[in-house]
Design an enzyme around this catalytic site. Structure first.
Site, PDB file in Angstrom:
ATOM      1  N   THR A 205     -17.123 -45.132  -7.929  1.00 15.42           N
ATOM      2  CA  THR A 205     -15.889 -45.805  -7.661  1.00 15.42           C
ATOM      3  C   THR A 205     -14.718 -45.060  -8.167  1.00 15.42           C
ATOM      4  O   THR A 205     -14.822 -43.868  -8.383  1.00 15.42           O
ATOM      5  CB  THR A 205     -16.015 -47.093  -8.632  1.00 15.42           C
TER       6      THR A 205
ATOM      7  N   VAL B 247     -24.803 -45.454  -6.613  1.00 14.21           N
ATOM      8  CA  VAL B 247     -25.990 -44.736  -7.085  1.00 14.21           C
ATOM      9  C   VAL B 247     -27.008 -45.605  -7.546  1.00 14.21           C
ATOM     10  O   VAL B 247     -26.575 -46.471  -8.379  1.00 14.21           O
ATOM     11  CB  VAL B 247     -25.780 -43.613  -8.127  1.00 14.21           C
TER      12      VAL B 247
ATOM     13  N   HIS C  93     -13.076 -48.641 -24.940  1.00 14.25           N
ATOM     14  CA  HIS C  93     -13.436 -47.177 -25.139  1.00 14.25           C
ATOM     15  C   HIS C  93     -14.863 -47.029 -25.673  1.00 14.25           C
ATOM     16  O   HIS C  93     -15.281 -46.615 -26.675  1.00 14.25           O
ATOM     17  CB  HIS C  93     -12.533 -46.725 -26.797  1.00 14.25           C
TER      18      HIS C  93
END
Length: 493
Positions: A19, A155, A426
């Site tokens: 993406t 994938v 994060h």
């Protein structure tokens, strides 16, 4: 062959799938101690001395704010990734910086070894326009003959020979069909801390009990996805001010944007950022707390929609606030001890994985205590003369969910922390680097997956712990470094 389904930029090489590739907003590498710890854990080649050249190599630093504190010894120019400051500086930033100095903190370049202190945010923009990983690293080299980028590809699985444990191909969907890409030498996964472990698990690399539960044949028993780590962030401190931002015609904003300045060039934390050491971090000059000031709060409803706040929680945090003259200070726990996980929901690559951040779960409650100390510091910071000049006033009302506690007592804040502490996006550590796979490591110091002869992972999933910074800059560093590791492997360095 490079696999990218996620958000870490990748180095100059061949790519399949993916993406949009994008960096974060603030450019924050982390403290030198982070990388020395990384190396000392049995990972030679990852000390600060080793990685600093790669940070500098990728960077194109512009000191477009002459008042910003900068140590040029720790910055690079001419790289692919632009780093600069938002212009013009706001009055909120001035108040934040002055307040820090009032409390004895210096203004500092937080991407130098002197990280503790406050600064304008260094961000990944170029002339005020977002410089994400795709536009920085991929668009300039799309015409290279050894690069093939296939957008709208996904994938789904690695084809691994069960006898040789060598990756023979990569299955991916494209235009409604399943294709296979066969590597000549090796495969590098850079799908991010969520999608990289998902792909390995789907391919039979992971904890054997979980793979058996998902009815996936076990190729290699490794602790993939078992150690999700993230920075927890508290979103509950909102403030009113006497700053009123002037409204201009849209054409004026567009004209400013084209010049690389103004509100249309804001990308997230455009104001101030600070790093501090709480009483819980015993290593000298090693920050474990981050503050970010965000203004104005015109996107407040984003949090309601994103985090699922009910009306009572939203009204207590934002109700009655003029968002055009308000600001927030976010509190981030940098040295997270709580550990979550990424697991498969099913053996279908099209099912989202099960993500459990498991925030504020560490057995000694250090994570919540660090955030509570951060709240007390913010309240002290906003009581300074510097913030009084902009009429800063704490605005949030007591949360209904915490009504059993005295408002703004320690018990109340602990309750509020458990209500309003969320993801700061994060995620790291789900394929951690280490010298021993029997101790939980998934990759070695060359980023090679244990037990598989031609497979590497190169993204934030390999971090062995949360850093005193944001993952995007270290991801770029990893991309630069793995490029050299690959060249070294095949005598091209």
């Amino acid at each position: 062959m490079r696999i990218v389904n996620g958000t870490c930029p990748f180095p100059r090489g061949k790519a399949v799938g993916g993406t949009t590739i994008s960096n974060g907003l603030a450019y924050v590498r982390g403290h030198p101690i982070d990388f020395d710890r990384w190396s000392d854990m049995g990972n030679p080649g990852w000390s600060y001395e080793d990685v600093l050249p790669y940070f500098k190599k990728s960077e194109d630093f512009h000191r477009n704010n002459p008042l910003a504190p900068v140590d040029f010894n720790y910055h690079g120019t001419g790289g692919y990734l632009s780093v600069e400051y938002h212009l013009p500086p706001s009055r909120y930033l001035a108040a934040f910086l002055n307040a820090n100095q009032e409390l004895g903190y210096k203004l500092t370049d937080y991407n130098s070894p002197e990280q503790i202190g406050a600064s304008p945010v260094q961000q990944n923009t170029k002339h005020g326009r977002r410089a994400d990983g795709g536009s920085a690293f991929i668009l300039p080299i799309l015409n290279r003959t050894n690069l093939k980028v296939m957008t709208d590809s996904f994938v789904i699985k690695l084809h691994i020979n069960e006898d040789t444990k060598k990756v023979a191909g990569v299955y991916f969907s494209y235009k409604g069909k399943i294709h296979i890409a066969k590597p000549r030498k090796e495969v590098i996964i850079s799908a991010g801390a969520i999608s990289s472990p998902q792909l390995l698990l789907l391919s039979g690399i992971g904890p054997k009990d979980h793979l058996n539960e998902m009815q996936i044949p076990v190729i290699q028993n490794l602790e993939v996805g078992s150690t999700l780590r993230d920075h927890s962030q508290y979103y509950g401190l909102t403030f009113a001010s006497n700053i009123s931002l002037p409204s201009q015609p849209l054409s004026n904003y567009i004209e400013e944007y084209l010049k690389g300045v103004g509100p249309f060039t804001i990308s997230g934390p455009n104001d101030g950022i600070g790093f501090y050491q709480t009483s819980f971090e015993k290593t000298a000059n090693y920050p474990d707390l981050e503050l970010v000031i965000i203004s104005p709060n015109a996107t407040s409803t984003f949090f309601k929609d994103t985090f699922g706040w009910n009306d009572d929680t939203y009204d207590a945090t934002w109700g009655g606030i003029d968002v055009s003259s308000s600001f927030s200070i976010y509190i981030i726990n940098l040295h997270q001890l709580s550990v979550g996980s990424v697991k498969l929901k099913s053996n279908s690559p099209y099912d989202y994985p099960l993500i459990d951040a498991n925030f504020l779960s560490d057995p000694n409650n250090r994570d919540i205590q660090v955030l509570y100390e951060g709240i007390q510091f913010v309240l002290k910071l906003t009581a300074t003369d510097a913030f009084k000049t902009i009429g800063a006033k704490f605005q949030a009302k007591p949360l209904p969910a915490c009504k059993e506690f005295e408002a703004f007592s320690k018990d109340y804040w602990y309750c509020s922390l458990r209500q309003l502490t969320f993801d700061v996006y994060h995620p790291v550590g789900t394929c951690p680097m280490g010298p021993d796979s029997n101790s939980g490591a998934v990759v070695d110091n060359k980023l090679k997956v244990y037990g598989i002869t031609n497979l590497r992972v190169a993204d934030s999933s390999v971090f062995p712990f949360t850093l005193s910074g944001h993952p995007n800059a270290p991801c770029v560093m990893i991309g630069e470094k793995v490029s050299d590791l690959i060249k070294e492997q095949y005598n091209r360095l």
